[in-house]
Design an enzyme around this catalytic site. Structure first.
Site, mmCIF file in Angstrom:
data_model
loop_
_atom_site.group_PDB
_atom_site.id
_atom_site.type_symbol
_atom_site.label_atom_id
_atom_site.label_comp_id
_atom_site.label_asym_id
_atom_site.label_seq_id
_atom_site.Cartn_x
_atom_site.Cartn_y
_atom_site.Cartn_z
ATOM 1 N N LYS A 1 3.115 -4.119 6.280
ATOM 2 C CA LYS A 1 3.369 -4.183 4.834
ATOM 3 C C LYS A 1 4.861 -4.022 4.521
ATOM 4 O O LYS A 1 5.379 -4.669 3.615
ATOM 5 C CB LYS A 1 2.532 -3.123 4.105
ATOM 6 C CG LYS A 1 1.039 -3.449 4.082
ATOM 7 C CD LYS A 1 0.787 -4.704 3.268
ATOM 8 C CE LYS A 1 -0.664 -5.108 3.215
ATOM 9 N NZ LYS A 1 -0.860 -6.390 2.511
ATOM 10 N N HIS B 1 -13.073 2.603 3.311
ATOM 11 C CA HIS B 1 -12.274 3.718 2.806
ATOM 12 C C HIS B 1 -13.213 4.841 2.347
ATOM 13 O O HIS B 1 -14.428 4.682 2.315
ATOM 14 C CB HIS B 1 -11.395 3.248 1.643
ATOM 15 C CG HIS B 1 -10.269 2.368 2.077
ATOM 16 N ND1 HIS B 1 -10.331 1.001 1.978
ATOM 17 C CD2 HIS B 1 -9.074 2.644 2.641
ATOM 18 C CE1 HIS B 1 -9.207 0.472 2.455
ATOM 19 N NE2 HIS B 1 -8.427 1.454 2.864
ATOM 20 N N SER C 1 0.853 -1.188 0.000
ATOM 21 C CA SER C 1 0.000 0.000 0.000
ATOM 22 C C SER C 1 0.890 1.240 0.000
ATOM 23 O O SER C 1 2.012 1.203 0.538
ATOM 24 C CB SER C 1 -0.844 -0.016 1.271
ATOM 25 O OG SER C 1 -1.321 1.275 1.556
ATOM 26 N N SER C 2 0.367 2.334 -0.547
ATOM 27 C CA SER C 2 1.179 3.561 -0.601
ATOM 28 C C SER C 2 1.434 4.136 0.794
ATOM 29 O O SER C 2 2.275 5.028 0.953
ATOM 30 C CB SER C 2 0.523 4.610 -1.495
ATOM 31 O OG SER C 2 -0.768 4.930 -1.028
ATOM 32 N N CYS C 3 0.732 3.630 1.822
ATOM 33 C CA CYS C 3 0.967 4.154 3.173
ATOM 34 C C CYS C 3 2.289 3.658 3.777
ATOM 35 O O CYS C 3 2.651 4.057 4.876
ATOM 36 C CB CYS C 3 -0.194 3.844 4.102
ATOM 37 S SG CYS C 3 -0.365 2.111 4.491
ATOM 38 N N TYR D 1 -0.496 -0.799 10.125
ATOM 39 C CA TYR D 1 -0.685 -1.492 8.850
ATOM 40 C C TYR D 1 0.568 -1.326 7.979
ATOM 41 O O TYR D 1 1.045 -2.275 7.363
ATOM 42 C CB TYR D 1 -1.912 -0.890 8.159
ATOM 43 C CG TYR D 1 -2.256 -1.459 6.819
ATOM 44 C CD1 TYR D 1 -2.768 -2.742 6.696
ATOM 45 C CD2 TYR D 1 -2.104 -0.700 5.653
ATOM 46 C CE1 TYR D 1 -3.109 -3.256 5.459
ATOM 47 C CE2 TYR D 1 -2.444 -1.200 4.416
ATOM 48 C CZ TYR D 1 -2.954 -2.477 4.321
ATOM 49 O OH TYR D 1 -3.287 -2.978 3.088
HETATM 50 O O1 GFB Z 1 -9.833 6.286 2.439
HETATM 51 P P1 GFB Z 1 -9.410 6.653 3.808
HETATM 52 O O2 GFB Z 1 -10.174 6.040 4.916
HETATM 53 O O3 GFB Z 1 -7.901 6.296 3.997
HETATM 54 O O4 GFB Z 1 -9.542 8.251 3.992
HETATM 55 P P2 GFB Z 1 -6.425 6.930 3.924
HETATM 56 C C1 GFB Z 1 -9.049 9.152 3.071
HETATM 57 C C2 GFB Z 1 -9.428 10.559 3.463
HETATM 58 O O5 GFB Z 1 -10.850 10.712 3.307
HETATM 59 C C3 GFB Z 1 -9.108 10.951 4.904
HETATM 60 C C4 GFB Z 1 -11.384 11.350 4.467
HETATM 61 O O6 GFB Z 1 -8.646 12.287 4.930
HETATM 62 C C5 GFB Z 1 -10.477 10.854 5.592
HETATM 63 O O7 GFB Z 1 -10.599 11.672 6.744
HETATM 64 N N1 GFB Z 1 -12.803 11.005 4.610
HETATM 65 C C6 GFB Z 1 -13.848 11.894 4.527
HETATM 66 C C7 GFB Z 1 -13.333 9.805 4.896
HETATM 67 N N2 GFB Z 1 -15.008 11.294 4.770
HETATM 68 C C8 GFB Z 1 -14.730 9.987 5.006
HETATM 69 C C9 GFB Z 1 -15.543 8.862 5.328
HETATM 70 O O8 GFB Z 1 -16.772 8.944 5.463
HETATM 71 N N3 GFB Z 1 -14.899 7.667 5.480
HETATM 72 C C10 GFB Z 1 -13.547 7.537 5.327
HETATM 73 N N4 GFB Z 1 -12.984 6.321 5.487
HETATM 74 N N5 GFB Z 1 -12.748 8.602 5.067
HETATM 75 C C11 GFB Z 1 -5.957 4.458 4.480
HETATM 76 C C12 GFB Z 1 -5.014 3.789 5.405
HETATM 77 O O9 GFB Z 1 -5.605 5.783 4.580
HETATM 78 O O10 GFB Z 1 -5.847 4.116 3.133
HETATM 79 C C13 GFB Z 1 -4.626 2.441 5.029
HETATM 80 O O11 GFB Z 1 -5.506 3.929 6.720
HETATM 81 C C14 GFB Z 1 -4.454 2.207 3.561
HETATM 82 O O12 GFB Z 1 -3.468 2.082 5.717
HETATM 83 C C15 GFB Z 1 -5.477 2.890 2.712
HETATM 84 O O13 GFB Z 1 -3.158 2.519 3.139
HETATM 85 C C16 GFB Z 1 -5.196 2.871 1.235
HETATM 86 O O14 GFB Z 1 -6.004 7.164 2.522
HETATM 87 O O15 GFB Z 1 -6.295 8.112 4.819
#
Ligand code: GFB
Length: 308
Positions: free
Chosen positions: A138, A177, A105-107, A134
């Site tokens: 990875k 996500h 993952s890019s994280c 996570y």
């Molecule tokens: O997709 P996401 O959960 O993962 O969140 P990350 C991306 C951005 O969207 C963050 C915002 O800035 C969230 O605060 N966001 C806004 C929301 N509304 C929402 C919502 O209703 N739900 C969610 N989930 N986000 C993950 C990592 O990071 O991505 C993992 O935690 C992994 O390790 C993955 O690498 C690809 O991009 O922040």
């Protein structure tokens, strides 16, 4: 020897897309359900791989989730992922399987890595705290593949996807996500004629999205053509802010209300666009634009979740 590719994690969004891609190419795929094989069970994994003798493995099994799930379940994300990947990679080696593709993952990259992020940025700085558990798992997986390559000459290589979405995604609002979360929330708001939709964080973070079918094509391409020691990035190289993503989804859905931003929720990393030029130079490129990708994801969601 007849080809038999074990896709570990074939029920997940990524694994099922990889299976679709391989079958489209007429290739023989091996799968096993979770109820029949718990990848956290070292002995069971060793026995299963020994018995089924895949010619190669695509490792798409992982405990995954969005920013909140990552932040609140650190033990699960670290322990489960370390176990299942370590068991599988070592079992592959013990059974003489010479080819394995590990998905990360890019994280894995530092929170403030230089953008676009090159593969060589790995381990050059501190990680984003919301997903470091996570990410550590990875990174260990990438290094384990490299260790088996260095010590035993195995062809175990790693592919790093950016933020993925598409059919088969998890639409549970607590663990998903951002893409499935916003699709679900915006569709519900449209249906109930609500004036606003809540978005976590500030809406300003930038994310790079890739449709899972494009990733699957990249993974199969790497399976067939990529044999380098270093992991390789697989992204769209297109960034969008979370606010703009919400607007794009609203446009597709026909939602005319507005967005409110919940500052109590984390933003996560401000930006993480990867440099995927190495994979592009090898002949892979994404084919599905964001708008078409959102539409196909919505179609899947409507079928899979008829009650919304
Ligand atoms: O997709 P996401 O959960 O993962 O969140 P990350 C991306 C951005 O969207 C963050 C915002 O800035 C969230 O605060 N966001 C806004 C929301 N509304 C929402 C919502 O209703 N739900 C969610 N989930 N986000 C993950 C990592 O990071 O991505 C993992 O935690 C992994 O390790 C993955 O690498 C690809 O991009 O922040």
């Amino acid at each position: 020897m007849q080809e038999g590719i074990w896709v570990a994690g074939h029920r997940g969004m990524v694994g099922s897309a990889v299976v679709r891609k391989l079958r489209e190419q007429g290739r023989r795929v091996i799968t096993v359900d979770r109820k029949d094989l718990d990848l956290r069970n070292q002995k069971a994994v060793e026995e299963w791989v020994q018995q089924h003798q895949p010619t190669s493995i695509i490792f798409a099994a992982a405990k995954v989730g969005g920013i909140l799930a990552n932040d609140t379940l650190p033990a699960d994300f670290l322990y489960d992922n370390l176990c299942i990947q370590t068991n599988t990679i070592n079992a592959a080696h013990l059974a003489g399987v010479n080819r394995l593709i590990f998905l990360g993952s890019s994280c894995i990259y530092p929170k403030f890595a230089e953008q676009p992020i090159k593969e060589s940025s790995l381990l050059t700085g501190s990680l984003e705290p919301t997903n470091e558990w996570y990410a550590i798992a990875k990174i260990a997986g990438i290094k384990l593949c490299q260790a088996y390559m260095r010590q035993y000459g195995r062809n175990y290589v790693s592919v790093m996807p950016c933020n993925l979405y598409g059919p088969g995604d998890n639409f549970d609002l607590k663990s998903s996500h951002v893409m499935p979360a916003l699709i679900r929330k915006i569709m519900a708001a449209k249906e109930k004629e609500l004036p606003t939709v809540e978005i976590w964080g500030s809406g300003t973070p930038l994310r790079e999205f890739l449709h899972v079918d494009d990733l699957a094509a990249g993974v199969v391409h790497c399976h067939d053509n990529y044999f380098e020691f270093e992991h390789v990035n697989c992204g769209s190289q297109k960034e969008i802010t979370i606010r703009h993503l919400a607007e794009e989804i609203a446009e597709v859905v026909g939602f005319r209300g507005s967005f409110v931003f919940d500052a109590s929720k984390p933003d996560g990393t401000p930006r993480k666009v990867m440099d995927s030029s190495r994979l592009r130079a090898m002949g892979w490129s994404p084919k599905i634009g964001l708008n078409a990708g959102i539409r196909s994801t919505i179609e899947w969601f409507v079928e899979a979740y008829p009650m919304g």
